[in-house]
Scaffold this motif. Structure first.
Motif, short mmCIF file in Angstrom:
data_model
loop_
_atom_site.label_atom_id
_atom_site.label_comp_id
_atom_site.label_asym_id
_atom_site.label_seq_id
_atom_site.Cartn_x
_atom_site.Cartn_y
_atom_site.Cartn_z
N LEU A 357 33.85 48.98 -2.54
CA LEU A 357 34.33 50.34 -2.78
C LEU A 357 35.21 50.44 -4.02
N LEU A 358 36.01 49.41 -4.26
CA LEU A 358 37.00 49.49 -5.34
C LEU A 358 36.37 49.76 -6.70
N PRO A 359 35.37 48.99 -7.14
CA PRO A 359 34.76 49.30 -8.45
C PRO A 359 34.07 50.65 -8.47
N LEU A 360 33.63 51.15 -7.30
CA LEU A 360 33.00 52.47 -7.25
C LEU A 360 34.03 53.58 -7.46
N LEU A 361 35.28 53.33 -7.04
CA LEU A 361 36.32 54.36 -7.14
C LEU A 361 36.99 54.40 -8.50
N ILE A 362 36.99 53.28 -9.23
CA ILE A 362 37.74 53.22 -10.49
C ILE A 362 37.32 54.31 -11.47
N LEU A 366 39.86 57.38 -13.00
CA LEU A 366 40.09 57.57 -14.43
C LEU A 366 39.51 58.88 -14.95
N GLY A 367 38.92 59.67 -14.04
CA GLY A 367 38.38 60.97 -14.45
C GLY A 367 36.97 60.93 -14.96
N PHE A 368 36.24 59.81 -14.72
CA PHE A 368 34.87 59.69 -15.20
C PHE A 368 33.89 59.55 -14.04
N GLY A 369 34.21 60.16 -12.92
CA GLY A 369 33.35 60.05 -11.75
C GLY A 369 32.09 60.88 -11.89
N GLY A 370 31.04 60.43 -11.22
CA GLY A 370 29.79 61.18 -11.24
C GLY A 370 28.68 60.41 -10.56
N ARG A 371 27.50 60.96 -10.65
CA ARG A 371 26.37 60.34 -9.95
C ARG A 371 25.73 59.24 -10.80
N MET A 372 25.01 58.38 -10.11
CA MET A 372 24.27 57.30 -10.77
C MET A 372 22.79 57.61 -10.64
N PHE A 417 28.00 61.18 -2.15
CA PHE A 417 29.10 60.22 -2.18
C PHE A 417 30.05 60.55 -3.33
N ALA A 418 29.49 60.79 -4.52
CA ALA A 418 30.33 61.12 -5.67
C ALA A 418 31.12 62.39 -5.44
N GLU A 419 30.49 63.39 -4.85
CA GLU A 419 31.18 64.65 -4.57
C GLU A 419 32.32 64.44 -3.57
N SER A 420 32.07 63.63 -2.53
CA SER A 420 33.09 63.37 -1.51
C SER A 420 34.28 62.61 -2.09
N VAL A 421 34.00 61.60 -2.93
CA VAL A 421 35.09 60.85 -3.57
C VAL A 421 35.92 61.78 -4.45
N GLY A 422 35.25 62.65 -5.21
CA GLY A 422 35.96 63.58 -6.06
C GLY A 422 36.90 64.47 -5.27
N LYS A 423 36.46 64.94 -4.10
CA LYS A 423 37.31 65.80 -3.26
C LYS A 423 38.51 65.04 -2.73
N VAL A 424 38.27 63.81 -2.24
CA VAL A 424 39.36 63.03 -1.66
C VAL A 424 40.40 62.65 -2.71
N LEU A 425 39.93 62.24 -3.89
CA LEU A 425 40.84 61.81 -4.95
C LEU A 425 41.32 62.96 -5.83
N LYS A 426 40.73 64.17 -5.58
CA LYS A 426 41.08 65.34 -6.40
C LYS A 426 40.81 65.07 -7.88
#
Length: 480
Positions: A357-362, A366-372, A417-426
């Motif tokens: 999970l950790l490398p997926l969250l980094i 850092l503000g560069f989250g998105g889909r793969m 998954f990306a959308e859910s992480v974005g919501k949790v981490l804001k």
């Protein structure tokens, strides 16, 4: 160079100290061991919180102020306090975990650099001490603003560590699923891995006797504070050894270098060869264990269409991962013929403190989250706590036997998954990693990131197991 004063040299060393400290924190404390999630690191986190907030104040003061008269003595005393905190931190770190060589080297460099800074800044403080007591503004130019930025960063890190330690204190030590059951003698392979370390510690805390087969028995002994018997090879086990349970988790990580023929051979050897060696010992053992817990993975099913639900009766898929898992399971099958109850766990992506999970969250942090890729690939995942709980259930429930898909009931697409992480981490979710270049570079290994399969835990649900983390949102809120 002749005009470079002791203060200039001290500031240069302090900037170097800040950069090295940031690298140490991000790489070792966050990425390597995920300290903010380790209950055993609560004291270390508390010390880090004190030191970081302390550093934040000093960085800010040094960046903009000259400490004159009595203030110079106060700062010198604060430096002495910081040195004491650092030494205390070293002692606590050494007791709570074995530091890898690179982290020890980094700490040595930080200590040498810090000592040089204290000496040079001490010369400046001695000069300021002869002046009337007061605080005078100084202008270090860009260096002052850089130190101000470091002050904000290190203070934020300290607050994070302090909140993590406080959360652990309030929550108390997690309930141990192995406590209260019958005493067991357990042999574990892969006991120093992401799942194995937590598993072994909980078994030991519950009063069971644990032997760990490890490539580095000294590291393993250190990791478990000398409470576990640590062996380099099965040759150290005699035929009279008695184990009630064998848990086989051994296997090199599949994510890493490209799956060249050499790499594939290493992955197979780390699983199949180890399991075959265990079988050779088992055949000659005079006392057979009652239970064999065998790890596998949902890679057994290969890449499948997102609309196809795969229960335990689904056929083997195609590709290297499917072959690897099938051979791994087959190598453990002789245990059943020898009368040992076997529970095979086909694991999904295991989420926990650190781990996958950790490398997926980094990128998200850092503000560069998105889909793969197109984001439609299905992620079948499971919380590490549920993995431990199911293994504990197998200890007590003799009706558990055969193969089980160990995945959470809720499977999600990578885009969700990306959308859910974005919501949790804001954090914003906007970035897109195209699949084509990664597939070109990583080859078949890119399947781990851009392909998937919808796996369902039918047999565990039928057995009445209630997942602690059945939904992605619950798991993310616990871990992120």
């Amino acid at each position: 160079m002749a005009d470079f004063s002791p203060l200039d040299w001290a500031i240069a060393l302090l900037i170097a100290q800040a950069i090295l400290g940031a690298l140490d924190t991000l790489y070792h404390h966050e990425l390597t061991v995920a300290l903010p999630y380790r209950h055993s690191a609560r004291l270390e986190l508390s010390i880090h919180a004190l030191r970081s907030c302390f550093y934040g104040i000093l960085f800010l003061g040094i960046a903009h102020l000259a400490f004159e008269g009595t203030w110079a003595i106060v700062i010198a005393l604060l430096f002495a306090l910081e040195i004491c905190l650092t030494l205390w931190d070293f002692v606590v770190e050494d007791r709570s975990r074995k530091l890898p060589p690179i982290e020890r080297i980094m700490h040595t460099v930080l200590a040498v650099n810090g000592g040089a800074f204290f000496a040079l800044y001490g010369v400046q403080l001695a000069q300021w001490a002869s002046l009337p007591t007061g605080l005078s503004a100084i202008d270090l130019g860009w260096r002052g603003w850089l130190l101000t930025l470091f002050a904000i960063g290190v203070t934020a890190s300290g607050i994070r560590d302090g909140l993590a330690a406080l959360r652990m204190q309030r929550a108390g030590k997690p309930a141990n699923p192995f406590a209260g059951g019958a005493y067991k003698r357990v042999l574990v392979t892969g006991g120093t891995g992401f799942i194995g370390e937590t598993l072994v510690n909980q078994l030991l805390d519950a009063g069971h006797t644990v032997s760990v087969l490890a490539r580095d028995p000294l590291k393993a002994a250190y990791l478990f504070d000398g409470r576990a018997r640590c062996l380099r090879s099965l040759g150290k086990l005699g035929h009279d050894e008695t184990f009630d349970v064998v848990i086989n988790l051994a296997g090199a990580p599949v994510a890493g270098p490209r799956w060249s023929p050499k790499r594939q051979a290493q992955l197979i050897a780390s699983r199949v060869n180890t399991t075959e060696a265990l079988m050779a010992w088992l055949r000659n053992a005079r006392h057979k264990p009652a239970l064999w817990v065998q790890a596998s993975a949902i890679g057994f099913y290969g890449v499948r269409d997102a609309g196809e639900s795969l229960d335990e009766s689904a056929s083997q898929g195609e590709g290297f991962m499917a072959e690897l898992c099938a051979r791994w399971e087959a190598s453990a099958r002789p245990a059943v013929e020898l009368g040992v109850r076997q529970v095979v766990l086909r694991l999904g992506v295991v989420f926990g403190p650190g781990g996958a999970l950790l490398p997926l969250l980094i990128p998200f942090r850092l503000g560069f989250g998105g889909r793969m890729g197109d984001g439609k690939q299905i992620m079948s995942w499971v919380h590490r706590d549920d993995v431990i709980q199911v293994i504990a259930r197998a200890f007590a429930d003799q009706s558990l036997s055969g193969t089980y898909n160990l995945v959470a009931p809720e499977t999600v697409s990578q885009a969700l998954f990306a959308e859910s992480v974005g919501k949790v981490l804001k954090r914003p979710v906007w970035f897109h990693i195209p699949a084509a270049p990664v597939r070109a570079l990583a080859g078949e290994m890119a399947q781990l990131f851009f392909d998937g399969q919808r796996v369902v835990p039918d047999r565990l649900v039928e057995a009445g197991y209630a997942f602690r983390y059945p939904t992605l949102d619950a798991a993310l809120r616990d871990l992120a």
